[in-house]
Design an enzyme around this catalytic site. Structure first.
Site, PDB file in Angstrom:
ATOM      1  N   GLY A  19       0.822  -1.199   0.000  1.00 11.15           N
ATOM      2  CA  GLY A  19       0.000   0.000   0.000  1.00 11.15           C
ATOM      3  C   GLY A  19       0.856   1.248   0.000  1.00 11.15           C
ATOM      4  O   GLY A  19       2.030   1.224   0.391  1.00 11.15           O
ATOM      5  N   GLY A  21       0.532   5.601   0.830  1.00 13.10           N
ATOM      6  CA  GLY A  21      -0.234   6.732   1.304  1.00 13.10           C
ATOM      7  C   GLY A  21       0.573   8.006   1.219  1.00 13.10           C
ATOM      8  O   GLY A  21       1.657   8.038   0.638  1.00 13.10           O
ATOM      9  N   GLY A  22       0.027   9.058   1.817  1.00 14.11           N
ATOM     10  CA  GLY A  22       0.687  10.344   1.753  1.00 14.11           C
ATOM     11  C   GLY A  22       1.959  10.424   2.572  1.00 14.11           C
ATOM     12  O   GLY A  22       2.785  11.302   2.352  1.00 14.11           O
ATOM     13  N   ALA A  24       3.803   7.326   3.725  1.00 18.31           N
ATOM     14  CA  ALA A  24       4.656   6.145   3.723  1.00 18.31           C
ATOM     15  C   ALA A  24       4.206   5.152   2.667  1.00 18.31           C
ATOM     16  O   ALA A  24       3.091   5.218   2.149  1.00 18.31           O
ATOM     17  CB  ALA A  24       4.626   5.478   5.102  1.00 18.31           C
ATOM     18  N   VAL A  26       4.089   0.829   2.299  1.00 17.39           N
ATOM     19  CA  VAL A  26       4.192  -0.385   3.086  1.00 17.39           C
ATOM     20  C   VAL A  26       4.458  -1.561   2.148  1.00 17.39           C
ATOM     21  O   VAL A  26       3.733  -1.742   1.152  1.00 17.39           O
ATOM     22  CB  VAL A  26       2.922  -0.651   3.915  1.00 17.39           C
ATOM     23  CG1 VAL A  26       3.076  -1.930   4.737  1.00 17.39           C
ATOM     24  CG2 VAL A  26       2.641   0.530   4.834  1.00 17.39           C
ATOM     25  N   LYS A  41       7.266  -0.511   6.700  1.00 13.60           N
ATOM     26  CA  LYS A  41       6.792   0.820   6.323  1.00 13.60           C
ATOM     27  C   LYS A  41       7.984   1.744   6.097  1.00 13.60           C
ATOM     28  O   LYS A  41       8.793   1.972   7.000  1.00 13.60           O
ATOM     29  CB  LYS A  41       5.887   1.407   7.409  1.00 13.60           C
ATOM     30  CG  LYS A  41       5.412   2.825   7.094  1.00 13.60           C
ATOM     31  CD  LYS A  41       4.653   3.443   8.251  1.00 13.60           C
ATOM     32  CE  LYS A  41       3.314   2.787   8.410  1.00 13.60           C
ATOM     33  NZ  LYS A  41       2.496   3.514   9.442  1.00 13.60           N
ATOM     34  N   ASP A 133      -5.394   9.033  12.971  1.00 15.78           N
ATOM     35  CA  ASP A 133      -5.791   8.613  11.622  1.00 15.78           C
ATOM     36  C   ASP A 133      -6.640   7.336  11.692  1.00 15.78           C
ATOM     37  O   ASP A 133      -6.373   6.359  10.990  1.00 15.78           O
ATOM     38  CB  ASP A 133      -4.560   8.393  10.751  1.00 15.78           C
ATOM     39  CG  ASP A 133      -4.888   8.441   9.259  1.00 15.78           C
ATOM     40  OD1 ASP A 133      -5.948   8.987   8.895  1.00 15.78           O
ATOM     41  OD2 ASP A 133      -4.089   7.926   8.459  1.00 15.78           O
TER      42      ASP A 133
END
Length: 247
Positions: A19, A21-22, A24, A26, A41, A133
């Site tokens: 995955g 995200g903004g 990190a 993973v 991560k 989060d």
């Protein structure tokens, strides 16, 4: 940003991207000697020499969190100024993957999920850590069917919404508490976010929709629609609990 599949960080070889995200990426990774598979991560930042020691201290705090509903962090390091965390790998994916947007869950299922996440948050709050989060994308399913709260990295490494762009926050804004939008998160901010998640699970929709700016305004200035307006069959006591979390 570069895909690191095939590279090695520390003693871990990166096998595939799980995955992004903004803050990190993973990866599924494997320890080169122990052959243990983990989630690794890689944070989207480059640490200066003076930033490394604070990162390691914060990561130690995260690694000390030991709760059956929190993803365990058991290793961390900085390599070529790139910080990374090593966590247990949860192969069954996230609750968002299991229940895509628009899914309406039973009261029994919602209650079981909320109890586990609330227990994880209470434990973290007892250790003076705000998650910041809480959303279905950060709730994993363990091989033992437990729900695991992940991604405390936002709490540690992105302390203010001002540090990120609106695009990066798009996945978080539907769940973010008003005081966190103002850059002043509290322990109750996590309860608010969990309240939004519970609302979504019970009704199949979130209380606030629109552009990122519209959603942020609604969080700050608009009362959420009553839960039983969406589903009159829900008990009044459940509505009271969810709206107390959102108050």
């Amino acid at each position: 940003m570069a895909n690191r599949v095939g590279q090695q960080l520390g003693n871990y070889r990166l096998l595939r991207l799980l995955g992004r995200g903004g803050f990190a990426e993973v990866y599924l990774a494997q320890h080169v000697y122990l052959q243990r598979r983990v989630a690794l991560k890689v944070l989207h930042t480059s640490l200066s020499d003076e930033d490394i020691e604070p990162f390691l201290a914060e990561a130690q705090t995260l690694a000390r969190l030991a709760h059956p509903n929190i993803v365990s962090v058991f290793d961390f390091a900085v390599e070529d100024a790139t910080p990374f965390l090593v966590m247990d790998y949860a192969p069954r994916g996230t609750l968002r993957q299991m229940h895509p947007r628009g899914s309406c869950l039973s009261l029994a299922t919602t209650s079981a999920y909320v109890k586990q996440i609330a227990a994880a948050l209470q434990y973290a709050h007892n250790h003076q850590m705000i998650h910041r989060d809480v959303k279905p994308e950060n709730m994993l399913r363990s091989s033992q069917q437990e729900i695991l709260l992940s991604d405390f990295g936002l709490a540690l490494f992105a302390p203010s919404p001002k540090q990120v762009s609106t695009q990066e926050m798009a996945g978080t804004l539907p769940y973010i508490a008003p005081e966190q939008i103002r850059g002043k998160p509290e322990f109750a901010s996590d309860q608010y976010s969990l309240g939004i998640v519970a609302y979504e699970w019970l009704t199949g929709m979130r209380p606030f929709e629109g552009t990122p700016w519209e959603v942020a305004y609604q969080h700050v200035s608009v009362e959420p629609p009553r839960l039983r307006e969406k589903d009159p069959s829900l008990p009044e006591a459940v509505e009271a609990v969810v709206h107390k979390a959102l108050a």
